[in-house]
Design an enzyme around this catalytic site. Structure first.
Site: not given
Length: 629
Positions: A2, A51, A53, A100, A292, A364
């Site tokens: 967010c 956003l 989730i 949360d 990519i 990641s």
């Protein structure tokens, strides 16, 4: 993931400009395209872009406790929120959502400022407590999520996830900070707590701010966490390898909780491949992986990504990127808001864009090099340390300083191989020498580049002070632990995590980083440095522990990195563009740079006499910032 914003009247005045707060909030719509809400009461305004989730139906923010006296706006993920929720229920707290976010509200009620020590995750948040007339702002331990703030002359305190939101406020002073300019042209980014503007600061990782309106707007800055190295974990390599894998699996598992599609970046390097291996072992379904490839072989690792994807039978998404795609360059300042000169921001944005087509959350491998000594510069620094250790500083400085001054400078070679600069490095203290290793420009180069006006404003200030100040707080006598500590405090937060946050948020993608789980980071910091860097092998124990999971050509091949062909661009495709941008009216009218030096740098690089692509890229990004400032 967010975006958050806020306006607090530290003089106690009740009026909050709701329209202005809304404009600031909307400036970060890319961080939260699903929902946007405001909360305003006398003297306090909070905004949030969401956003979605977790708890998609009832997790809206700003969010309040039962009686509405405590409000939070929050960006991040608290991975242990279910555990904390159960704990808080036993203390009598009542929950109306399964998010949360609500855990933060009740944790503040229960533990006050100490609530942050209970959170495991990435976060930046503000809690407003009406009864105490207190605002509490905190940032996670490693600085995964950002927060900017400023104290304005009209007695308002403003904060936001990104600088672009603060820039909308009409009272914000946009005077440039000369010390930030020195740091930027040294490192390629502006390290915490500075920003490019004098009036704006970044809250440092592991820090909190307490604003008390009862005490006439008193603002207290506090550090609640720091990384300590103590080498207390003992055992055989086999035992430590097994423990490391268990720690990594657990850190990965808690980051796989999501109510939206989740996947992972897969470059084909050690760290991202390790995360994919852990995810595959923890999941009953094929892991979504995103990679990519480049049309330039020197920058393309996609075949290794495909190898790992095939091994773990992932649902692999890959696109090839044109290495001469310059369209994104003009957008970088929009993403980063202030000068930022890591050119790998271009491919990072592109892999985030690809990932967002298929998932909303991506894991990641960021943090592996900092945690486990995977950078080449760390190995080179440790080789220098062996020489520095032979003589005391009082003897090294005159000997090597003199050799560095008289030895012909090998400008055709990379900086770490130049005889003059190597001699100079051997004559320095460790922190100063490491600054020399990571800097994109030398002190001498900046002295030639900066105008007399800028040098006068700097009053002798040099960016090396950033490293010296952090070095004072390092708890270890190990030279390797010291430079790891410096990387955690500067490069990781100011460059790597900034790059990933802005590139992912520009695509409305949440990125989670298991290797930067603070419990895992703390555990690794207790390992002997010889398990991290053994001879010339960085990440030694990490690679050993991964041998049952990944092939040797993934684990032990030469590190490639995530880069673009800047040097060739500036001599060929962007030859004229770089000249126009670096010598633009905006650059010359600032009076910050020596015009003759700018022209000389362009001529020397484009003629092949010198390799100055990092310096030219930093000038290019600074010029583009000025155009939009």
């Amino acid at each position: 993931m967010c975006g958050i914003v806020g306006i607090i009247n530290i003089d106690g005045k009740p009026e909050i400009n709701r329209s202005l707060l809304n404009d600031m909030n909307q400036a970060q719509v890319h961080r939260g395209p699903d929902e946007g809400n405001l909360y305003v009461e006398a003297g306090v305004g909070l905004g949030h872009r969401r956003l979605s989730i977790i708890d998609l139906s009832t997790g809206q923010q700003p969010l309040a406790n039962e009686d509405g006296s405590v409000i939070v706006t929050y960006n991040g993920e608290i991975y242990n929120f279910n555990e904390l929720r159960e704990q808080l229920l036993t203390h009598g707290h009542q929950f109306k959502t399964h998010s949360d976010t609500e855990v933060i509200v009740h944790a503040w009620e229960q533990w006050g400022e100490a609530c942050v020590t209970h959170f495991r995750g990435m976060f930046a948040f503000c809690v407003w407590d009406r009864n105490q007339q207190t605002a509490f702002i905190a940032r996670d331990r490693l600085g995964i999520k950002p927060i900017y703030y400023a104290e304005l002359t009209n007695q308002q305190f403003i904060f936001a996830s990104e600088l672009k939101a603060l820039k909308i406020h009409p009272q914000l002073n946009k005077e440039l900070d000369p010390c930030a300019i020195e740091e930027y042209f040294t490192l390629g980014y502006i390290p915490e707590p500075r920003s490019i503007y004098k009036q704006v600061k970044k809250l440092e990782p592991g820090h909190s701010l307490l604003i008390s309106l009862k005490d006439k707007g008193d603002i207290k800055l506090k550090q609640y966490w720091d990384l300590e190295f103590d080498e207390s974990i003992k055992g055989t390599e086999q035992e430590i390898s097994e423990q490391l894998i268990e720690q990594l699996k657990e850190a990965t598992k808690i980051r796989m909780v999501s109510e939206v599609p989740i996947g992972a970046f897969l470059s084909g390097g050690v760290d991202s491949s390790a995360i994919v291996a852990m995810m595959a072992n923890l999941s009953d379904k094929p892991v979504n992986t995103c990679a990519i490839g480049f049309d330039h072989q020197a920058y393309d690792e996609s075949k290794y990504a495909r190898q790992v994807a095939k091994q773990y039978k992932t649902q692999h998404f890959q696109e090839q990127v044109n290495s001469n795609d310059f369209q994104l360059i003009d957008q970088l300042i929009d993403f980063y808001d202030e000068p930022y000169a890591d050119s790998s921001a271009l491919p990072t944005y592109q892999v985030c864009k690809l990932a967002r087509k298929n998932v909303t959350v991506a894991l990641s491998g960021d943090g592996g090099d900092e945690n486990l000594a995977g950078y080449r510069r760390q190995r080179l620094h440790m080789n220098e340390e062996k020489v520095r250790g032979m003589l005391p500083y009082s003897a090294r400085k005159p000997i090597f300083g003199t050799l560095g001054a008289i030895y012909p400078k090998m400008d055709w070679a990379p900086q770490f191989l130049r005889a003059k600069t190597t001699f100079q490095a051997l004559g320095r203290h460790s922190a100063e020498a490491y600054m020399h290793s990571v800097a994109i420009s030398s002190i001498e180069e900046r002295q030639q580049l900066f105008s007399s006006k800028l040098k006068q404003q700097l009053q002798g200030y040099q960016a090396v002070e950033v490293f010296k100040q952090h070095a004072k707080n390092c708890t270890s006598d190990s030279p390797l632990s010291l430079i790891q500590y410096l990387d955690f405090k500067t490069y990781l937060t100011g460059d790597i995590l900034t790059k990933v946050d802005r590139a992912s948020m520009a695509n409305s993608l949440e990125v989670r980083v298991p290797i930067l789980d603070h419990k895992l980071v703390e555990w690794i910091a207790k390992l002997s440095p010889t398990l991290k860097l053994k001879g010339s092998e960085g990440k030694y124990i990490f690679k050993k522990s991964l041998e049952p999971y990944l092939s040797d050509d993934i684990l032990y091949r030469k590190k490639m990195g995530f880069s673009v062909p800047l040097s060739s661009w500036f001599r060929n495709e962007l030859r004229e563009d770089i000249r126009k941008i670096v010598l633009s009216d905006e650059m010359l009218e600032t009076g910050l740079f020596e015009q003759r030096t700018l022209k000389t740098m362009l001529d020397q690089h484009q003629s092949g006499k010198k390799e100055l692509s990092p310096q030219l890229w930093s000038l290019m990004m600074f010029s583009k910032f000025l155009q939009k400032n």
